[in-house]
Design a protein around this motif. Structure first.
Motif, mmCIF file in Angstrom:
data_model
loop_
_atom_site.group_PDB
_atom_site.id
_atom_site.type_symbol
_atom_site.label_atom_id
_atom_site.label_comp_id
_atom_site.label_asym_id
_atom_site.label_seq_id
_atom_site.Cartn_x
_atom_site.Cartn_y
_atom_site.Cartn_z
ATOM 1 N N CYS A 104 0.840 -1.194 0.000
ATOM 2 C CA CYS A 104 0.000 0.000 0.000
ATOM 3 C C CYS A 104 0.878 1.249 0.000
ATOM 4 O O CYS A 104 1.924 1.279 0.641
ATOM 5 C CB CYS A 104 -0.902 -0.033 1.241
ATOM 6 N N HIS A 130 -6.489 3.018 3.527
ATOM 7 C CA HIS A 130 -5.882 4.194 2.912
ATOM 8 C C HIS A 130 -6.524 4.573 1.578
ATOM 9 O O HIS A 130 -6.150 5.562 0.964
ATOM 10 C CB HIS A 130 -4.380 3.960 2.725
ATOM 11 N N CYS A 189 2.715 2.170 5.179
ATOM 12 C CA CYS A 189 1.744 1.099 5.439
ATOM 13 C C CYS A 189 2.302 -0.222 4.921
ATOM 14 O O CYS A 189 2.920 -0.270 3.863
ATOM 15 C CB CYS A 189 0.427 1.432 4.747
ATOM 16 N N ALA A 235 0.433 -3.055 4.485
ATOM 17 C CA ALA A 235 -0.594 -3.925 3.911
ATOM 18 C C ALA A 235 -0.280 -4.186 2.431
ATOM 19 O O ALA A 235 0.145 -3.283 1.711
ATOM 20 C CB ALA A 235 -1.960 -3.280 4.052
ATOM 21 N N CYS A 277 -4.532 0.155 0.446
ATOM 22 C CA CYS A 277 -5.351 -0.811 1.175
ATOM 23 C C CYS A 277 -6.687 -0.152 1.550
ATOM 24 O O CYS A 277 -6.880 1.047 1.349
ATOM 25 C CB CYS A 277 -4.626 -1.280 2.438
HETATM 26 ZN ZN LIG Z 1 -2.528 1.098 3.740
#
Ligand SMILES: [Zn+2]
Length: 127
Positions: free
Chosen positions: A4, A28, A14, A16, A25
């Motif tokens: 992400c 976000h 981030c 993810a 993600c």
């Molecule tokens: Zn994220």
């Protein structure tokens, strides 16, 4: 599989993973900001409800009338007890709402984990 592009609250990137063509993600992704705001506002940060304000007014009124001698202490005591019962009911409703929200968040996380597991299975290099 990419990471992400969002930034966490502590300023770190981030972690993810997201599937193309997505670049962010769920947390976000700008598309979900309204949903996130609603989820956050359900988290007990809301201003006093109309019921709460009504109860304040009722208590003020009862207190003023007892102090002024317009209301017998006995009915006033019963009214106080009823207000107490109503407050317990409000507390119960708040707990139910909180639980509903937690269950919703949990389900979102479970879906995210399941989606990540599925995408791992499709990696050509995975065992
Ligand atoms: Zn994220």
């Amino acid at each position: 599989m990419a990471l992400c592009l969002g930034t966490k609250r502590n300023g770190e990137r981030c972690t993810a993973s997201v599937e193309a063509p997505l670049t962010h993600c769920w947390w976000h992704d700008g598309k979900n900001s309204e949903q996130r705001k609603r989820a956050a506002s359900r988290g007990g940060k809301s201003k006093p409800s109309r019921v709460s304000r009504d109860l304040h007014k009722l208590l003020e009124d009862l207190t003023a009338r007892v102090v002024a001698g317009h209301l017998e202490p006995y009915p006033a005591a019963v009214a106080g007890q009823l207000v107490g019962v109503r407050l317990r009911l409000l507390e119960y409703e708040r707990r139910v709402r909180e639980q509903d929200e937690l269950v919703g968040r949990l389900e979102e996380l479970e879906e995210q984990i399941a989606a990540e597991k599925n995408s791992e299975g499709r990696r050509p290099w995975s065992a």
